[in-house]
Design a protein around this motif. Structure first.
Motif, PDB file in Angstrom:
ATOM      1  N   ALA A  29      35.292  39.863  48.427  1.00  0.00           N
ATOM      2  CA  ALA A  29      36.658  40.287  48.747  1.00  0.00           C
ATOM      3  C   ALA A  29      37.567  39.726  47.667  1.00  0.00           C
ATOM      4  CB  ALA A  29      37.089  39.809  50.135  1.00  0.00           C
ATOM      5  N   ARG A  30      38.698  40.394  47.454  1.00  0.00           N
ATOM      6  CA  ARG A  30      39.623  39.933  46.425  1.00  0.00           C
ATOM      7  C   ARG A  30      40.969  40.612  46.639  1.00  0.00           C
ATOM      8  NH1 ARG A  30      40.152  44.252  43.929  1.00  0.00           N
ATOM      9  NH2 ARG A  30      41.726  43.375  42.549  1.00  0.00           N
ATOM     10  N   GLY A  31      42.006  40.010  46.041  1.00  0.00           N
ATOM     11  CA  GLY A  31      43.324  40.608  46.134  1.00  0.00           C
ATOM     12  C   GLY A  31      44.382  39.709  45.533  1.00  0.00           C
ATOM     13  N   SER A  32      45.595  40.239  45.405  1.00  0.00           N
ATOM     14  CA  SER A  32      46.688  39.501  44.784  1.00  0.00           C
ATOM     15  C   SER A  32      47.485  38.662  45.781  1.00  0.00           C
ATOM     16  CB  SER A  32      47.631  40.474  44.064  1.00  0.00           C
ATOM     17  OG  SER A  32      48.147  41.434  44.971  1.00  0.00           O
ATOM     18  N   ASP A  33      47.307  38.911  47.071  1.00  0.00           N
ATOM     19  CA  ASP A  33      47.982  38.110  48.099  1.00  0.00           C
ATOM     20  C   ASP A  33      47.147  36.857  48.340  1.00  0.00           C
ATOM     21  OD1 ASP A  33      49.328  37.017  50.202  1.00  0.00           O
ATOM     22  OD2 ASP A  33      49.158  38.764  51.523  1.00  0.00           O
ATOM     23  N   LEU A  34      47.542  35.751  47.718  1.00  0.00           N
ATOM     24  CA  LEU A  34      46.714  34.546  47.737  1.00  0.00           C
ATOM     25  C   LEU A  34      46.560  33.967  49.133  1.00  0.00           C
ATOM     26  CD1 LEU A  34      47.995  32.772  44.502  1.00  0.00           C
ATOM     27  CD2 LEU A  34      46.198  34.480  44.760  1.00  0.00           C
ATOM     28  N   ARG A  35      47.566  34.130  49.963  1.00  0.00           N
ATOM     29  CA  ARG A  35      47.492  33.599  51.327  1.00  0.00           C
ATOM     30  C   ARG A  35      47.113  34.683  52.337  1.00  0.00           C
ATOM     31  NH1 ARG A  35      52.115  30.293  49.606  1.00  0.00           N
ATOM     32  NH2 ARG A  35      51.573  28.071  49.811  1.00  0.00           N
ATOM     33  N   GLY A  36      46.816  35.868  51.860  1.00  0.00           N
ATOM     34  CA  GLY A  36      46.513  36.975  52.751  1.00  0.00           C
ATOM     35  C   GLY A  36      45.144  36.872  53.396  1.00  0.00           C
ATOM     36  N   SER A  37      44.941  37.685  54.409  1.00  0.00           N
ATOM     37  CA  SER A  37      43.665  37.757  55.116  1.00  0.00           C
ATOM     38  C   SER A  37      42.898  38.974  54.610  1.00  0.00           C
ATOM     39  CB  SER A  37      43.893  37.872  56.627  1.00  0.00           C
ATOM     40  OG  SER A  37      42.668  37.966  57.323  1.00  0.00           O
ATOM     41  N   TYR A  38      41.618  38.768  54.316  1.00  0.00           N
ATOM     42  CA  TYR A  38      40.787  39.828  53.745  1.00  0.00           C
ATOM     43  C   TYR A  38      39.567  40.067  54.635  1.00  0.00           C
ATOM     44  CZ  TYR A  38      43.622  39.213  49.582  1.00  0.00           C
ATOM     45  OH  TYR A  38      44.676  39.141  48.709  1.00  0.00           O
ATOM     46  N   ARG A  39      39.323  41.343  54.909  1.00  0.00           N
ATOM     47  CA  ARG A  39      38.197  41.720  55.760  1.00  0.00           C
ATOM     48  C   ARG A  39      36.933  41.743  54.917  1.00  0.00           C
ATOM     49  NH1 ARG A  39      37.540  41.233  61.135  1.00  0.00           N
ATOM     50  NH2 ARG A  39      36.426  42.956  62.089  1.00  0.00           N
ATOM     51  N   TRP A  40      35.934  41.007  55.337  1.00  0.00           N
ATOM     52  CA  TRP A  40      34.664  40.904  54.613  1.00  0.00           C
ATOM     53  C   TRP A  40      33.568  41.573  55.434  1.00  0.00           C
ATOM     54  CZ3 TRP A  40      31.366  35.886  55.018  1.00  0.00           C
ATOM     55  CH2 TRP A  40      30.148  36.072  54.358  1.00  0.00           C
ATOM     56  N   LEU A  41      32.949  42.598  54.848  1.00  0.00           N
ATOM     57  CA  LEU A  41      31.770  43.220  55.441  1.00  0.00           C
ATOM     58  C   LEU A  41      30.542  42.677  54.715  1.00  0.00           C
ATOM     59  CD1 LEU A  41      32.821  46.970  55.851  1.00  0.00           C
ATOM     60  CD2 LEU A  41      32.791  45.178  57.585  1.00  0.00           C
ATOM     61  N   PRO A  42      29.719  41.873  55.365  1.00  0.00           N
ATOM     62  CA  PRO A  42      28.552  41.295  54.695  1.00  0.00           C
ATOM     63  C   PRO A  42      27.537  42.356  54.275  1.00  0.00           C
ATOM     64  CG  PRO A  42      29.064  40.106  56.721  1.00  0.00           C
ATOM     65  CD  PRO A  42      29.874  41.365  56.736  1.00  0.00           C
ATOM     66  N   ASP A  43      26.812  42.053  53.229  1.00  0.00           N
ATOM     67  CA  ASP A  43      25.746  42.912  52.722  1.00  0.00           C
ATOM     68  C   ASP A  43      24.412  42.331  53.189  1.00  0.00           C
ATOM     69  OD1 ASP A  43      23.835  44.282  51.239  1.00  0.00           O
ATOM     70  OD2 ASP A  43      25.052  44.326  49.421  1.00  0.00           O
ATOM     71  N   PRO A  44      23.586  43.105  53.924  1.00  0.00           N
ATOM     72  CA  PRO A  44      22.297  42.583  54.389  1.00  0.00           C
ATOM     73  C   PRO A  44      21.398  42.091  53.259  1.00  0.00           C
ATOM     74  CG  PRO A  44      22.831  44.628  55.525  1.00  0.00           C
ATOM     75  CD  PRO A  44      23.847  44.469  54.428  1.00  0.00           C
ATOM     76  N   PHE A  45      21.679  42.512  52.034  1.00  0.00           N
ATOM     77  CA  PHE A  45      20.878  42.075  50.889  1.00  0.00           C
ATOM     78  C   PHE A  45      21.015  40.570  50.658  1.00  0.00           C
ATOM     79  CE2 PHE A  45      20.076  41.616  46.292  1.00  0.00           C
ATOM     80  CZ  PHE A  45      18.850  42.269  46.189  1.00  0.00           C
ATOM     81  N   TYR A  46      22.164  40.010  51.044  1.00  0.00           N
ATOM     82  CA  TYR A  46      22.414  38.586  50.842  1.00  0.00           C
ATOM     83  C   TYR A  46      22.433  37.885  52.196  1.00  0.00           C
ATOM     84  CZ  TYR A  46      23.828  40.159  46.210  1.00  0.00           C
ATOM     85  OH  TYR A  46      23.847  40.726  44.961  1.00  0.00           O
ATOM     86  N   SER A  47      21.287  37.435  52.638  1.00  0.00           N
ATOM     87  CA  SER A  47      21.173  36.785  53.939  1.00  0.00           C
ATOM     88  C   SER A  47      20.728  35.342  53.751  1.00  0.00           C
ATOM     89  CB  SER A  47      20.175  37.535  54.827  1.00  0.00           C
ATOM     90  OG  SER A  47      18.897  37.561  54.219  1.00  0.00           O
ATOM     91  N   GLY A  48      20.815  34.557  54.825  1.00  0.00           N
ATOM     92  CA  GLY A  48      20.373  33.171  54.778  1.00  0.00           C
ATOM     93  C   GLY A  48      21.501  32.213  54.451  1.00  0.00           C
ATOM     94  N   LYS A  49      21.131  31.012  54.015  1.00  0.00           N
ATOM     95  CA  LYS A  49      22.099  29.963  53.720  1.00  0.00           C
ATOM     96  C   LYS A  49      22.844  30.288  52.425  1.00  0.00           C
ATOM     97  CE  LYS A  49      20.663  27.388  57.183  1.00  0.00           C
ATOM     98  NZ  LYS A  49      21.498  27.098  58.362  1.00  0.00           N
ATOM     99  N   ARG A  50      24.165  30.334  52.514  1.00  0.00           N
ATOM    100  CA  ARG A  50      25.004  30.659  51.363  1.00  0.00           C
ATOM    101  C   ARG A  50      26.230  29.751  51.365  1.00  0.00           C
ATOM    102  NH1 ARG A  50      22.439  34.495  47.866  1.00  0.00           N
ATOM    103  NH2 ARG A  50      20.735  35.248  49.196  1.00  0.00           N
ATOM    104  N   VAL A  51      26.973  29.841  50.276  1.00  0.00           N
ATOM    105  CA  VAL A  51      28.230  29.107  50.163  1.00  0.00           C
ATOM    106  C   VAL A  51      29.332  30.117  49.892  1.00  0.00           C
ATOM    107  CG1 VAL A  51      29.519  27.336  48.930  1.00  0.00           C
ATOM    108  CG2 VAL A  51      27.049  27.062  49.279  1.00  0.00           C
ATOM    109  N   LEU A  52      30.327  30.164  50.760  1.00  0.00           N
ATOM    110  CA  LEU A  52      31.461  31.065  50.583  1.00  0.00           C
ATOM    111  C   LEU A  52      32.527  30.309  49.799  1.00  0.00           C
ATOM    112  CD1 LEU A  52      34.297  32.451  51.507  1.00  0.00           C
ATOM    113  CD2 LEU A  52      32.297  33.933  51.310  1.00  0.00           C
ATOM    114  N   ALA A  53      32.897  30.850  48.649  1.00  0.00           N
ATOM    115  CA  ALA A  53      33.862  30.187  47.778  1.00  0.00           C
ATOM    116  C   ALA A  53      35.127  31.020  47.660  1.00  0.00           C
ATOM    117  CB  ALA A  53      33.262  29.958  46.387  1.00  0.00           C
ATOM    118  N   ALA A  54      36.269  30.343  47.623  1.00  0.00           N
ATOM    119  CA  ALA A  54      37.546  30.980  47.319  1.00  0.00           C
ATOM    120  C   ALA A  54      37.952  30.515  45.935  1.00  0.00           C
ATOM    121  CB  ALA A  54      38.603  30.598  48.344  1.00  0.00           C
ATOM    122  N   ALA A  55      38.073  31.435  44.997  1.00  0.00           N
ATOM    123  CA  ALA A  55      38.428  31.101  43.621  1.00  0.00           C
ATOM    124  C   ALA A  55      39.766  31.737  43.288  1.00  0.00           C
ATOM    125  CB  ALA A  55      37.357  31.593  42.655  1.00  0.00           C
ATOM    126  N   VAL A  56      40.745  30.922  42.940  1.00  0.00           N
ATOM    127  CA  VAL A  56      42.052  31.411  42.529  1.00  0.00           C
ATOM    128  C   VAL A  56      42.049  31.548  41.010  1.00  0.00           C
ATOM    129  CG1 VAL A  56      44.529  30.948  42.497  1.00  0.00           C
ATOM    130  CG2 VAL A  56      43.163  30.338  44.507  1.00  0.00           C
TER     131      VAL A  56
END
Length: 701
Positions: free
Chosen positions: A209-236
């Motif tokens: 997900a990405r966008g110009s509203d830094l404090r905004g809420s973004y809808r994330w639809l996961p991809d079944p290709f990437y399953s298991g233990k992961r790390v969700l990162a927010a990069a400004v």
């Protein structure tokens, strides 16, 4: 501590390997005003190379400090991996990647990623403190790094960014809202936020997900290709895609895919067309709709459709009865996920609509009449009805269904109502709507195989159509400056196709005209201005060897992705499809000038333009004419211009909302009108999967 290099061939395209390798071996930064000293537990360590300063941050050699403190250090030269363990502590990091796994103490991001200088791994001061749990301080006045193992230190985050919308270790089972929080306010120059789903072992993963509203809420639809233990990162990032600040949270992707059909409801009575769509909680590459008639046992399955779009279904009379409709969504792993069927009752009435001409039209050239209907036709007839007398005239009859090309002549001059009558398989007769038209009734002759501004480069075929009977036809080549002409083809059969091969004296701007002999008059077609060119014609040329094009395009795509956030996989697939693997780049057909135009954009570019073929239509027939296509000094200019088109064009706003995802982006391009080919998204997705281009979208921070 374990440091994994980004250059693993298991996950990256060759071009990324080369780019990363170049980055790893750049010259080390020069310390300002003298050498930096390193003191460990009161003893000065002679480090070679010594600590360095980069971007205002002090970096120290991790092996030297770790071994001085009694830590175990192992190095794998092939994988460029370092293992460092001290007591019960160990850390996993990736060279040139900010993700840090503190092994039991969570994950974090460091401000300067681990670097390699003179075959030594350097890391920021605070990272050593966090990794080994010891006090590490910098004395700027003395230009000295002090390491004190006797003073314990907790893990201190480098940044103040958090992702409060997720709990650490949270199981992500479907669509999830992502939102970042900033305890110290926004970073100067911040322009975009990107959420990445990283593999904790490699530190790489897709932007979800990405966008110009830094404090905004973004809808994330996961991809079944990437399953298991992961790390969700927010990069400004800034407006060039450069990392400024960020935060991470560990998650467990345990997706439970579900699909629901929209557009119809349970027990609905369907009489007319309905727009079918789906609600999904995951990323699907495409959807299909299965329509089952319980009364007949017939099953209809649609072609691959846009998961975010709609499919218009018009029930046929044969569908009347109990019908079940369900959606099937296909993910990148090849798995199909079915939604529950929705049971409806189809009660369609017979529908018959005449098409091909609009109400009130003045018909003075050929039109094709056809029928939109929802039942099988046993026979058809197209009928003219005089609006004053009501008298009918049958234009065309056919056993079975057929369209009809109508070119009304002088004998049909006047005001009419057009209609059609059909019989179905059971012998029932139906009449279509009536369309009022006017027929001027002028005798007309139209050329069908040549169009205005066409360039004739060799032997040509001539054919014409008339709305009166002709006893012969003649094709003339006219000099528009003098009016002089000569017959170049023709014969007694006015409907026959004639051939003409121009000679050297025919070159230049000319006119082509058909002249027909009718019973009582001579009729002429429009004199079409053409260009006769008999010189050398240059065709499309390769921009690079075919075997090298994927890596060539991937490199440009990765560079663009870093700045724009646009899927590199989709960019590469587009270039492959648009240019035929780089083998069909427009050149000037008269000079051979290479355009470097990888995406067929018309107009004038940084290097001017080239004259290339495009398609036009005249009297219902397509033909080639010259058009100006943008020319560039190199392929990079073409690439940047194409991305600028997608990033700034108002029509591409829906694409920009999902451009980080290759499948969603491909379908959005189709919805935005980028291509007329209904299968354009499917072709792109097939290329991405066949050549594993999705690996290009697995990026680090």
């Amino acid at each position: 501590m374990r440091i994994k290099c980004l250059l693993s061939g298991r996950r990256l395209a060759a071009v990324v390997l080369l780019t990363s390798a170049f980055m790893l071996w750049t010259a080390p930064p020069v310390p300002a005003a003298g050498e930096v000293r390193l003191v460990v537990d009161g003893r000065e360590i002679q480090a070679s190379p010594p600590p360095v300063i980069k971007e205002g941050r002090t970096l120290i050699p991790v092996r030297l400090v770790s071994e001085a403190l009694g830590a175990s250090v192992e190095w794998d030269d092939q994988d460029r991996t370092v293992y460092v363990t001290k007591g019960g502590r160990s850390v996993n990091m990736t060279i040139d990647n900010r993700l840090v796994d503190y092994k039991g103490n969570g994950f974090g991001l460091c401000d300067v990623p681990p670097q390699v200088y003179d075959s030594r791994t350097f890391v920021p001061l605070r990272l050593v403190s966090n990794a080994l749990g010891v006090s590490v301080n910098w004395n700027g006045a003395e230009r000295t790094v002090y390491v004190d193992s006797g003073t314990p230190a907790a893990v201190t985050p480098f940044f103040d960014v958090t992702i409060p919308s997720l709990e650490p270790g949270q199981a992500v089972t479907g669509a999830t809202d992502l939102q970042a929080a900033f305890s110290s306010g926004l970073h100067a120059g911040a322009a975009e936020i990107r959420f990445l789903l990283l593999d904790p072992e490699t530190g790489r993963g897709p932007v979800v997900a990405r966008g110009s509203d830094l404090r905004g809420s973004y809808r994330w639809l996961p991809d079944p290709f990437y399953s298991g233990k992961r790390v969700l990162a927010a990069a400004v990032c800034d407006n060039e895609g450069r990392f400024l600040t960020g935060g991470v949270v560990p998650v467990d992707i345990a997706l439970s895919p579900w699909v629901s059909l929209k557009g119809v409801t349970e027990q609905q009575v369907v009489k007319n067309s309905v727009s079918l769509g789906v609600n999904l909680n995951f990323v699907a590459e495409y959807v299909k709709y299965e329509i089952t008639n319980w009364d007949t046992g017939g099953v209809f399955v649609t072609d691959k459709s846009d998961p975010q779009g709609t499919y218009d279904w018009t029930p046929q009379l044969s569908d009347n009865g109990a019908v079940a409709i369900r959606a099937a969504a296909y993910d990148r792993t090849g798995q199909v996920h079915y939604g529950p069927p929705v049971n409806v009752t189809v009660a369609a009435d017979p529908q018959l609509t005449l098409r091909g001409v609009s109400a009130g039209a003045s018909v003075d050239k050929p039109v094709t009449l056809w029928l939109s209907r929802n039942f099988s036709v046993g026979s058809v007839e197209y009928v003219l009805r005089n609006t004053q007398t009501g008298k009918e005239k049958v234009l065309f009859q056919h056993s079975g269904y057929s369209s009809y090309k109508w070119f009304p002549g002088p004998d049909q001059a006047g005001a009419w109502e057009l209609t059609a009558r059909v019989t179905d398989a059971a012998g029932e007769t139906y009449s279509s709507n009536s369309i009022s038209v006017n027929v001027p009734g002028n005798a007309r002759l139209l050329m069908e195989t040549v169009g205005p501004n066409q360039v004739l480069t060799g032997s040509e075929k001539f054919k014409s159509s008339a709305n009166v009977a002709l006893t012969g036809i003649e094709y003339r080549l006219i000099n528009p400056q003098t009016g002089a002409w000569r017959a170049i083809a023709g014969g007694a059969d006015a409907r026959a196709e004639c051939s003409w091969t121009p000679q050297s004296g025919d070159a230049g701007t000319r006119q082509i005209q058909a002249v027909g002999a009718a019973v009582s008059e001579t009729i002429k077609s429009e004199a079409l201005t053409v260009r006769v060119y008999l010189g050398k014609i240059y065709g499309p040329q390769p921009v690079i060897e075919k075997s090298k094009f994927k890596d060539f395009a991937s490199q440009l795509a990765v560079q663009s992705q870093k700045k724009t956030g646009m899927s590199a996989a989709l960019q590469t697939a587009q270039a492959i499809l648009e240019t035929g693997w780089g083998q069909s780049t427009p050149v000037d057909k008269y000079t051979g000038k290479l355009s470097y135009n990888l995406f067929g954009i018309k107009g004038t570019g940084p290097a001017g333009s080239v004259t290339h073929n495009t398609w036009e239509e005249y009297n219902g027939v397509t033909f080639r004419v010259d058009a100006a296509f943008r020319a560039y000094h190199n392929a990079s200019e073409s690439w940047a211009d194409h991305k600028n088109l997608l990033l700034t064009g108002s029509r591409y706003a829906p694409y920009r909302a999902v451009m980080q995802d290759s499948a969603s982006g491909a379908w959005a391009l189709r919805r935005c009108g980028y291509a007329t080919d209904s299968q354009y998204p499917v072709k792109l997705i097939n290329i991405i999967n066949q050549y594993k281009l999705y690996q290009l979208d697995e990026v680090g921070i």
